[in-house]
Write a protein that holds these residues in place. Structure first.
Motif, PDB file in Angstrom:
ATOM      1  N   GLN A 180     -93.245  57.825 -15.626  1.00 49.09           N
ATOM      2  CA  GLN A 180     -93.118  59.148 -16.239  1.00 49.09           C
ATOM      3  C   GLN A 180     -93.829  59.241 -17.588  1.00 49.09           C
ATOM      4  O   GLN A 180     -93.716  60.250 -18.277  1.00 49.09           O
ATOM      5  N   ARG A 181     -94.520  58.168 -17.993  1.00 52.15           N
ATOM      6  CA  ARG A 181     -95.317  58.151 -19.228  1.00 52.15           C
ATOM      7  C   ARG A 181     -94.458  58.495 -20.435  1.00 52.15           C
ATOM      8  O   ARG A 181     -94.776  59.376 -21.222  1.00 52.15           O
ATOM      9  N   LEU A 182     -93.345  57.761 -20.558  1.00 54.61           N
ATOM     10  CA  LEU A 182     -92.482  57.923 -21.717  1.00 54.61           C
ATOM     11  C   LEU A 182     -92.839  56.877 -22.761  1.00 54.61           C
ATOM     12  O   LEU A 182     -93.244  55.760 -22.430  1.00 54.61           O
ATOM     13  N   ALA A 183     -92.699  57.229 -24.040  1.00 53.63           N
ATOM     14  CA  ALA A 183     -93.073  56.328 -25.138  1.00 53.63           C
ATOM     15  C   ALA A 183     -91.835  55.561 -25.591  1.00 53.63           C
ATOM     16  O   ALA A 183     -91.069  56.012 -26.440  1.00 53.63           O
ATOM     17  N   LEU A 184     -91.652  54.385 -25.016  1.00 53.76           N
ATOM     18  CA  LEU A 184     -90.475  53.580 -25.326  1.00 53.76           C
ATOM     19  C   LEU A 184     -90.671  52.862 -26.658  1.00 53.76           C
ATOM     20  O   LEU A 184     -91.706  52.232 -26.876  1.00 53.76           O
ATOM     21  N   PRO A 185     -89.702  52.923 -27.575  1.00 54.30           N
ATOM     22  CA  PRO A 185     -89.847  52.224 -28.854  1.00 54.30           C
ATOM     23  C   PRO A 185     -89.989  50.717 -28.652  1.00 54.30           C
ATOM     24  O   PRO A 185     -89.367  50.141 -27.747  1.00 54.30           O
ATOM     25  N   ALA A 186     -90.791  50.093 -29.485  1.00 55.51           N
ATOM     26  CA  ALA A 186     -91.036  48.654 -29.364  1.00 55.51           C
ATOM     27  C   ALA A 186     -89.755  47.855 -29.490  1.00 55.51           C
ATOM     28  O   ALA A 186     -89.594  46.808 -28.838  1.00 55.51           O
ATOM     29  N   ASP A 187     -88.810  48.314 -30.304  1.00 54.43           N
ATOM     30  CA  ASP A 187     -87.572  47.565 -30.488  1.00 54.43           C
ATOM     31  C   ASP A 187     -86.717  47.554 -29.225  1.00 54.43           C
ATOM     32  O   ASP A 187     -85.979  46.595 -28.978  1.00 54.43           O
ATOM     33  N   ILE A 188     -86.794  48.616 -28.417  1.00 52.38           N
ATOM     34  CA  ILE A 188     -86.078  48.622 -27.145  1.00 52.38           C
ATOM     35  C   ILE A 188     -86.714  47.618 -26.192  1.00 52.38           C
ATOM     36  O   ILE A 188     -86.033  46.938 -25.418  1.00 52.38           O
ATOM     37  N   VAL A 189     -88.041  47.508 -26.248  1.00 50.83           N
ATOM     38  CA  VAL A 189     -88.732  46.496 -25.444  1.00 50.83           C
ATOM     39  C   VAL A 189     -88.257  45.106 -25.851  1.00 50.83           C
ATOM     40  O   VAL A 189     -87.966  44.254 -25.002  1.00 50.83           O
ATOM     41  N   LEU A 190     -88.147  44.864 -27.157  1.00 50.69           N
ATOM     42  CA  LEU A 190     -87.655  43.574 -27.636  1.00 50.69           C
ATOM     43  C   LEU A 190     -86.219  43.342 -27.193  1.00 50.69           C
ATOM     44  O   LEU A 190     -85.839  42.212 -26.852  1.00 50.69           O
ATOM     45  N   LEU A 191     -85.409  44.398 -27.196  1.00 51.91           N
ATOM     46  CA  LEU A 191     -84.006  44.263 -26.787  1.00 51.91           C
ATOM     47  C   LEU A 191     -83.911  43.837 -25.323  1.00 51.91           C
ATOM     48  O   LEU A 191     -83.155  42.909 -24.987  1.00 51.91           O
ATOM     49  N   VAL A 192     -84.670  44.497 -24.458  1.00 51.00           N
ATOM     50  CA  VAL A 192     -84.635  44.142 -23.041  1.00 51.00           C
ATOM     51  C   VAL A 192     -85.157  42.725 -22.837  1.00 51.00           C
ATOM     52  O   VAL A 192     -84.624  41.957 -22.022  1.00 51.00           O
ATOM     53  N   ARG A 193     -86.190  42.365 -23.587  1.00 53.63           N
ATOM     54  CA  ARG A 193     -86.709  40.992 -23.487  1.00 53.63           C
ATOM     55  C   ARG A 193     -85.637  39.999 -23.916  1.00 53.63           C
ATOM     56  O   ARG A 193     -85.437  38.957 -23.275  1.00 53.63           O
ATOM     57  N   MET A 194     -84.950  40.294 -25.011  1.00 58.22           N
ATOM     58  CA  MET A 194     -83.893  39.407 -25.478  1.00 58.22           C
ATOM     59  C   MET A 194     -82.795  39.258 -24.424  1.00 58.22           C
ATOM     60  O   MET A 194     -82.322  38.152 -24.139  1.00 58.22           O
ATOM     61  N   LEU A 195     -82.392  40.377 -23.815  1.00 57.24           N
ATOM     62  CA  LEU A 195     -81.355  40.323 -22.788  1.00 57.24           C
ATOM     63  C   LEU A 195     -81.828  39.529 -21.570  1.00 57.24           C
ATOM     64  O   LEU A 195     -81.043  38.807 -20.942  1.00 57.24           O
ATOM     65  N   THR A 196     -83.121  39.635 -21.259  1.00 59.24           N
ATOM     66  CA  THR A 196     -83.666  38.873 -20.140  1.00 59.24           C
ATOM     67  C   THR A 196     -83.605  37.375 -20.416  1.00 59.24           C
ATOM     68  O   THR A 196     -83.224  36.576 -19.549  1.00 59.24           O
ATOM     69  N   ILE A 197     -83.984  36.983 -21.644  1.00 52.19           N
ATOM     70  CA  ILE A 197     -83.926  35.565 -22.022  1.00 52.19           C
ATOM     71  C   ILE A 197     -82.492  35.063 -21.964  1.00 52.19           C
ATOM     72  O   ILE A 197     -82.207  33.978 -21.426  1.00 52.19           O
ATOM     73  N   VAL A 248     -77.355  63.122 -17.286  1.00 51.67           N
ATOM     74  CA  VAL A 248     -77.025  62.494 -18.572  1.00 51.67           C
ATOM     75  C   VAL A 248     -77.966  61.326 -18.849  1.00 51.67           C
ATOM     76  O   VAL A 248     -78.497  61.186 -19.953  1.00 51.67           O
ATOM     77  N   VAL A 249     -78.184  60.476 -17.824  1.00 49.66           N
ATOM     78  CA  VAL A 249     -79.062  59.320 -18.006  1.00 49.66           C
ATOM     79  C   VAL A 249     -80.488  59.779 -18.314  1.00 49.66           C
ATOM     80  O   VAL A 249     -81.148  59.246 -19.216  1.00 49.66           O
ATOM     81  N   ALA A 250     -80.961  60.787 -17.581  1.00 55.85           N
ATOM     82  CA  ALA A 250     -82.333  61.263 -17.772  1.00 55.85           C
ATOM     83  C   ALA A 250     -82.520  61.839 -19.168  1.00 55.85           C
ATOM     84  O   ALA A 250     -83.515  61.541 -19.850  1.00 55.85           O
ATOM     85  N   GLU A 251     -81.576  62.669 -19.634  1.00 56.43           N
ATOM     86  CA  GLU A 251     -81.710  63.280 -20.957  1.00 56.43           C
ATOM     87  C   GLU A 251     -81.634  62.225 -22.058  1.00 56.43           C
ATOM     88  O   GLU A 251     -82.364  62.297 -23.054  1.00 56.43           O
ATOM     89  N   MET A 274     -80.606  55.182 -31.963  1.00 55.62           N
ATOM     90  CA  MET A 274     -80.959  54.434 -30.761  1.00 55.62           C
ATOM     91  C   MET A 274     -79.715  53.883 -30.088  1.00 55.62           C
ATOM     92  O   MET A 274     -79.611  53.898 -28.851  1.00 55.62           O
ATOM     93  N   THR A 275     -78.751  53.418 -30.881  1.00 49.28           N
ATOM     94  CA  THR A 275     -77.510  52.897 -30.313  1.00 49.28           C
ATOM     95  C   THR A 275     -76.748  54.004 -29.593  1.00 49.28           C
ATOM     96  O   THR A 275     -76.196  53.796 -28.512  1.00 49.28           O
ATOM     97  N   ARG A 276     -76.709  55.217 -30.187  1.00 49.15           N
ATOM     98  CA  ARG A 276     -76.025  56.345 -29.542  1.00 49.15           C
ATOM     99  C   ARG A 276     -76.696  56.698 -28.227  1.00 49.15           C
ATOM    100  O   ARG A 276     -76.032  56.989 -27.223  1.00 49.15           O
ATOM    101  N   GLN A 277     -78.025  56.689 -28.216  1.00 48.86           N
ATOM    102  CA  GLN A 277     -78.735  57.035 -26.989  1.00 48.86           C
ATOM    103  C   GLN A 277     -78.513  55.978 -25.909  1.00 48.86           C
ATOM    104  O   GLN A 277     -78.373  56.300 -24.722  1.00 48.86           O
ATOM    105  N   ALA A 328     -84.527  61.250 -24.754  1.00 51.07           N
ATOM    106  CA  ALA A 328     -84.252  61.214 -26.193  1.00 51.07           C
ATOM    107  C   ALA A 328     -84.639  59.868 -26.793  1.00 51.07           C
ATOM    108  O   ALA A 328     -85.122  59.792 -27.923  1.00 51.07           O
ATOM    109  N   LEU A 329     -84.439  58.793 -26.009  1.00 50.69           N
ATOM    110  CA  LEU A 329     -84.777  57.460 -26.490  1.00 50.69           C
ATOM    111  C   LEU A 329     -86.276  57.209 -26.426  1.00 50.69           C
ATOM    112  O   LEU A 329     -86.845  56.539 -27.299  1.00 50.69           O
TER     113      LEU A 329
END
Length: 555
Positions: A385-402, A330-333, A312-315, A337-338
């Motif tokens: 685009q109906r992509l399945a985002l991992p829950a931990d990435i959701v938590l990461l964005v939430r953390m960055l927002t806070i 590059v961003v789309a691929e 996930m960090t590499r992506q 992958a993520l």
């Protein structure tokens, strides 16, 4: 449903009271809506549920559903912003339980009364929530601690609600296109795992120790220690931290704290968790960060933890690289992958949306772009685009927002990017380091070796399946069109060739048999036959050329 009939009836009544009749039927609760009759079915009536109705419904349903609503409030990748914002107003605060109930839990788990286990124990709680209640105490050796006690009966109540919620989710996913599209069953399963983990205080205790060990050499960060002798699954005793809440600007100014430096240090601490430790505090709101008298940042409440795998960090690094290079491909691929697609992916539409994101950043340095805005834009792309985002990435964005909001509260000139850039640059440099690619090559080699050992068994099972059941081939109509066109063209050329061959054969026989009768016309007739043969051969060669077929396929 047996065993939970009363709770099912309560849920149906709450839904009907809030006007969600169709949703109740879709959830399989129609039998508890007798006033509408069993024949009432209008599955589209509740398709546009207003955010405030959804919030009130979760609030009426109690603890488990309030927490589920809080979890959904972070899913900007699945729900429109208006719903996420509304669900974010849900709180799970509850009235305090009598101290005798708390003492009974401690006695049952630790085998002694609080008066024996602690030098003193405050009867009035410091805080109370739906699952636990926190009391201040002092150990016999004089150290100040806080004791978090899980409320009695919570596990049974939550377990019942989670089982019911899972059943409801399966009904909704079968009967509603909206709930099927967002994968509500998977969301509930993920939420259930998280909530069950939250109710086991030993998990939080181990996480607290893990973070304490990671920051052990940094005197600027203070993680509380755990007192294991008075801790269990239902009781958690840890060091009591004191200090100024990080959002108490007036108190910080009175103490002469450099708020700009504090904002950067707080953000750096949390980003180190993400990029160096691979685990991060997912709920760093102002109540969980205390500024101690020596300036250290005290961190409490490790009940919500996110995790970043190396992949996930590499992506994530690849997305940063693509943004630096302004390369939508590059961003789309990296995004795919993520977050793998939940259905058929329209890559052209995805690239168009990513191009729109990069266009909004064009002419600006990455340091001048608010990463929180980028994250929310990416959420919209993921949702569209109906992509399945991992829950931990959701938590990461939430953390960055806070963190971004907290930083701006401390210092209006604060930019999250100032703290994020060193980590992003490190990720970029890592991708340029030969040792990074050597490691990736080693991983790829290992994967290839493992695959080579697995291929024979997969092939054997495939052959066995083919021998037993045969093979079904599914083709879409649009995939057949080029094939049909090719077949028609080949048939046309074949028929033309046969006709011309017959004409040439017949003509040759006539010419041989009637050479004397034709006399001086024999030469022109022969030339005409050769002309027809040449023209037909040229046509067949032209229409059957490989490069023409290749070009046609690319169009």
């Amino acid at each position: 449903m047996p065993g939970h009939l009363q709770r099912y009836r309560e849920i149906a009544q709450v839904l009907s009271r809030n006007g969600l009749y169709a949703t109740a039927y879709q959830a399989g609760l129609g039998r508890w809506l007798p006033s509408l009759g069993h024949g009432y079915v209008n599955p589209r009536e509740d398709d546009d549920i207003r955010p405030e109705i959804l919030v009130q419904t979760f609030r009426d349903l109690g603890t488990t559903y309030v927490k589920f609503g809080q979890a959904l409030s972070m899913r900007h990748d699945l729900l429109p912003d208006a719903y996420c914002d509304a669900l974010g107003t849900l709180t799970d605060s509850q009235p305090a339980l009598p101290v005798d109930d708390i003492r009974a839990v401690v006695r049952a788990d630790l085998g002694a009364d609080v008066t024996e286990l602690f030098g003193s124990f405050e009867e009035v709680p410091m805080a109370t929530a739906s699952i636990g209640q926190v009391h201040a105490a002092v150990l016999h050796d004089g150290r100040d601690v806080v004791v978090k006690v899980r409320k009695p009966g919570v596990v049974d109540k939550v377990s019942e609600d989670l089982e019911i919620l899972g059943n409801i989710a399966r009904h909704l996913e079968r009967n509603s296109g909206f709930f099927s599209d967002i994968g509500v069953t998977g969301l509930v399963e993920e939420f259930s795992r998280s909530l069950r983990t939250e109710m086991d205080y030993t998990v939080e205790a181990h996480a607290c120790e893990e973070f304490g060990a990671f920051f052990a050499g940094d005197k600027r960060i203070h993680i509380p220690w755990i007192h294991w002798d008075t801790s269990s699954t239902r009781v958690l005793t840890m060091e009591r931290l004191t200090g100024i809440r990080v959002d108490d600007v007036a108190a910080l100014d009175a103490e002469g704290v450099d708020r700009h430096s504090l904002a950067l240090r707080s953000c750096e601490m949390l980003l180190r968790m993400v990029f160096e430790m691979g685990r991060f505090h997912a709920d760093p709101h102002s109540g969980n960060l205390l500024i101690e008298p020596d300036g250290a940042i005290g961190v409490i409440d490790f009940g919500m933890i996110g995790q970043m795998s190396p992949t996930m960090t590499r992506q994530f690094a690849a997305i940063i690289v693509g943004m630096y290079r302004n390369d939508p491909n590059v961003v789309a691929e990296a995004l795919v992958a993520l977050a793998p697609p939940r259905g058929r992916l329209d890559r052209q539409a995805l690239r168009r949306e990513v191009t729109g994101l990069l266009a909004s950043m064009e002419g600006r340095r990455l340091t001048d772009v608010r990463m929180v805005d980028v994250g929310m834009y990416l959420f919209r792309i993921v949702r569209n685009q109906r992509l399945a985002l991992p829950a931990d990435i959701v938590l990461l964005v939430r953390m960055l927002t806070i963190v971004d909001g907290l930083g701006r509260q401390l210092d209006p000139t604060f930019r999250l990017e100032d703290a994020l850039n060193p980590f992003a640059e490190r990720l970029l440099l890592q991708r340029l380091d030969p040792r990074y690619w050597v490691g990736r090559a080693r991983e790829a080699t290992l994967d290839a070796v493992m695959l080579s050992t697995e291929v024979p068994s997969y092939a054997r099972r495939l052959l066995e399946r083919l021998d037993k059941d045969g093979m079904d081939v599914n083709l879409r109509a649009e995939e057949l069109e080029p094939l049909v066109a090719r077949a028609e063209g080949m048939t046309d050329r074949l028929v033309l060739g046969l006709i011309v061959a017959a004409m040439i054969g017949g003509g040759s026989n006539i010419l041989v048999a009637n050479t004397e009768r034709l006399g001086r016309f024999a030469g022109p007739v022969l030339a005409g036959m050769w002309g027809i043969l040449g023209a037909t051969g040229g046509y067949l060669a032209w229409t059957g050329r490989p490069w023409g077929r290749t070009k046609g396929r690319k169009r």
